[in-house]
Design an enzyme around this catalytic site. Structure first.
Site, PDB file in Angstrom:
ATOM      1  N   HIS A 105       0.822  -1.221   0.000  1.00 10.02           N
ATOM      2  CA  HIS A 105       0.000   0.000   0.000  1.00 10.02           C
ATOM      3  C   HIS A 105       0.856   1.271   0.000  1.00 10.02           C
ATOM      4  O   HIS A 105       0.542   2.247   0.682  1.00 10.02           O
ATOM      5  CB  HIS A 105      -1.018  -0.036   1.146  1.00 10.02           C
ATOM      6  CG  HIS A 105      -0.432  -0.208   2.520  1.00 10.02           C
ATOM      7  ND1 HIS A 105      -1.065  -0.903   3.519  1.00 10.02           N
ATOM      8  CD2 HIS A 105       0.723   0.241   3.075  1.00 10.02           C
ATOM      9  CE1 HIS A 105      -0.329  -0.869   4.627  1.00 10.02           C
ATOM     10  NE2 HIS A 105       0.750  -0.186   4.377  1.00 10.02           N
TER      11      HIS A 105
ATOM     12  N   HIS B 237      -0.314   5.156   9.403  1.00 12.67           N
ATOM     13  CA  HIS B 237       1.099   5.550   9.378  1.00 12.67           C
ATOM     14  C   HIS B 237       1.302   6.880  10.099  1.00 12.67           C
ATOM     15  O   HIS B 237       1.646   7.889   9.467  1.00 12.67           O
ATOM     16  CB  HIS B 237       1.592   5.642   7.939  1.00 12.67           C
ATOM     17  CG  HIS B 237       1.417   4.368   7.179  1.00 12.67           C
ATOM     18  ND1 HIS B 237       0.221   3.992   6.619  1.00 12.67           N
ATOM     19  CD2 HIS B 237       2.283   3.362   6.908  1.00 12.67           C
ATOM     20  CE1 HIS B 237       0.366   2.807   6.027  1.00 12.67           C
ATOM     21  NE2 HIS B 237       1.609   2.406   6.193  1.00 12.67           N
TER      22      HIS B 237
ATOM     23  N   HIS C 215      10.865  -4.046   2.545  1.00  8.92           N
ATOM     24  CA  HIS C 215      11.309  -2.654   2.399  1.00  8.92           C
ATOM     25  C   HIS C 215      11.868  -2.130   3.709  1.00  8.92           C
ATOM     26  O   HIS C 215      11.511  -2.608   4.777  1.00  8.92           O
ATOM     27  CB  HIS C 215      10.211  -1.732   1.855  1.00  8.92           C
ATOM     28  CG  HIS C 215       8.988  -1.516   2.716  1.00  8.92           C
ATOM     29  ND1 HIS C 215       8.202  -2.532   3.198  1.00  8.92           N
ATOM     30  CD2 HIS C 215       8.395  -0.379   3.144  1.00  8.92           C
ATOM     31  CE1 HIS C 215       7.180  -2.035   3.876  1.00  8.92           C
ATOM     32  NE2 HIS C 215       7.267  -0.729   3.877  1.00  8.92           N
TER      33      HIS C 215
ATOM     34  N   GLU D 122       5.487  -5.376   8.134  1.00 10.06           N
ATOM     35  CA  GLU D 122       4.067  -5.201   7.763  1.00 10.06           C
ATOM     36  C   GLU D 122       3.451  -6.499   7.232  1.00 10.06           C
ATOM     37  O   GLU D 122       2.238  -6.646   7.224  1.00 10.06           O
ATOM     38  CB  GLU D 122       3.931  -4.125   6.670  1.00 10.06           C
ATOM     39  CG  GLU D 122       4.156  -2.724   7.151  1.00 10.06           C
ATOM     40  CD  GLU D 122       3.800  -1.688   6.088  1.00 10.06           C
ATOM     41  OE1 GLU D 122       3.585  -0.544   6.460  1.00 10.06           O
ATOM     42  OE2 GLU D 122       3.737  -2.022   4.892  1.00 10.06           O
TER      43      GLU D 122
END
Ligand SMILES: [Fe+2]
Lengths: 279, 129
Positions: free
Chosen positions: A12, A59, A193, A240
């Site tokens: 996302h 976030h 990431h 995540e």
């Protein structure tokens, strides 16, 4: 009865939303990423799910450090788009499914998963980018959405095992809901990431491909991965991926893989996408 | 007894655990205010004065003023929070990441387009690839 028909996962990354909002999807940098969602857009237009149970993380937008719920379910009637600092994304307001959400809440708390209940909340790119990837730019979202927020920012997130088991509890809750609904569950975020520090930019394609393979056939093995392995092997923000295990836990043991896509990079991130149908 | 923190030997990485979140509480909450344009404007007008409204350490204020993001990480700030400084300064997350990696944005993008930074040699402090 409500029926959980499929699970979908995708990254996302905020830059994906910006690429769509600014009309850049045909640029050479972005085109290969979006091509991998063409199948998915056609597929979901045929499936027409009534409700998406959408697992994502905020976030540092709606939740700062004042309140840090590990699991939070959105039971409200509607969820406005958050302004993350550059104005809200130009996408439709998200319409909730409060009857089902309140039902799931009661059911899974009775199974010892102590959720936080949210009625007023704004949703950030973690929730809206997946909707954009699957539905493009409609005037209104063609489905209702239950936002399900997971803390993956302030360590520790819930364990992979806990997420996987929670997915199973969510499934039992959906199965016991009396209204005739076609429900999908989405697990979003990842894949590998790292956004921070001198190691920023870490990508682990081997880890990601193995994760996608095991997600289909051997999710139990993924549920056993400790946090430190994600952070070490898939980057600090790769953790995540535990959210994908909530999605997978909710599906049948045996699923049919309908589609898979993997692309590096979107900004700092490896983008993965998979569609699993309950057999 | 201390908790087990097996992530301490990951190179170039600061995990935002309880210690860091405790240390960085005010600097992160300061960053949250920068989501509002009027606050960004007021901050940019006089950064020092804006920072002095928060009970942050001098080292934290210095790191914000210097935009020393790797220092901020050590001082308890988290990237999703100080990312608000990126858009206060009108830089992308890609640019912000390249600064922490000590690379030009072009070199960083080139690395990402070529498949990203390899995990080989980057899993443990002191490891040789
Ligand atoms: Fe995320």
């Amino acid at each position: 009865m409500a029926r959980l028909s499929a699970g979908v996962s995708m990254s996302h990354v905020p830059a994906i939303g910006a690429a769509v909002d600014l009309g850049k999807t045909d640029e050479p940098y972005w085109r290969p990423l979006f091509e991998g969602f063409e199948f998915s857009r056609a597929w979901i237009a045929g499936e027409k799910p009534d409700v998406i149970f959408l697992v994502y993380n905020d976030h540092a937008v709606t939740f700062g450090l004042e309140t840090i719920p590990t699991f939070a379910i959105g039971c409200g009637e509607r969820f406005e788009i958050a302004d993350e600092g550059w104005g809200p994304r130009p996408v439709p307001t998200v319409i909730g499914a409060p009857d089902l959400a309140w039902h799931v809440r009661q059911s899974v708390i009775q199974e010892d998963f102590d959720l936080t209940t949210l009625n007023e909340m704004k949703v950030d790119h973690g929730l809206t980018v997946p909707l954009t990837l699957m539905y493009g730019q409609p005037a209104e979202w063609p489905c209702r959405v239950i936002p399900f927020a997971v803390n993956v920012i302030v360590y520790p997130p819930p364990s992979g095992r806990r997420c996987f088991e929670l997915g199973k509890a969510i499934r039992r809750a959906i199965d016991s809901f009396d209204e005739d609904l076609n429900v999908q569950i989405w697990g979003t975020g990842g894949m590998s990431h790292q956004l921070q520090g001198p190691r920023a930019g870490l990508i682990n394609q081997e880890f990601d491909r193995n994760f996608l393979d095991a997600l289909v056939d051997d999710p139990e093995s993924l549920a056993a991965i400790p946090h430190v392995d994600y952070m070490r092997d898939a980057g600090s923000e790769g953790i995540e991926l535990v959210m994908w295990l909530i999605m997978r836990g909710a599906l049948n043991k045996k699923v049919k893989e309908l589609h898979r896509h993997y692309h590096v990079p979107a900004s700092n991130t490896a983008v993965g996408h998979i569609i699993l149908q309950n057999d | 007894m201390a908790l087990d923190k097996p992530y301490k030997d990951i190179p170039g990485t600061t995990i935002f655990d309880s210690d860091q979140a405790r240390l960085g509480y005010h600097v992160n909450q300061f960053c949250m205010t920068l989501m509002k344009p009027e606050n960004r404007e007021r901050f940019l007008e006089n950064e020092r004065a804006y920072l002095d409204e928060w009970p942050m350490s001098e080292a934290q204020k210095r790191a914000v003023l210097d935009r020393d993001y790797n220092a901020l990480l050590k001082l308890g700030a988290n990237v999703y929070y100080f990312g608000k400084l990126f858009f206060t300064d009108k830089i992308s997350f890609e640019k912000g990441a390249s600064l922490m990696a000590g690379m030009s944005q072009d070199d960083y993008r080139e690395m990402m387009v070529s498949g990203g930074r390899s995990p080989d040699g980057n899993r443990f402090i002191g490891e040789k690839s």
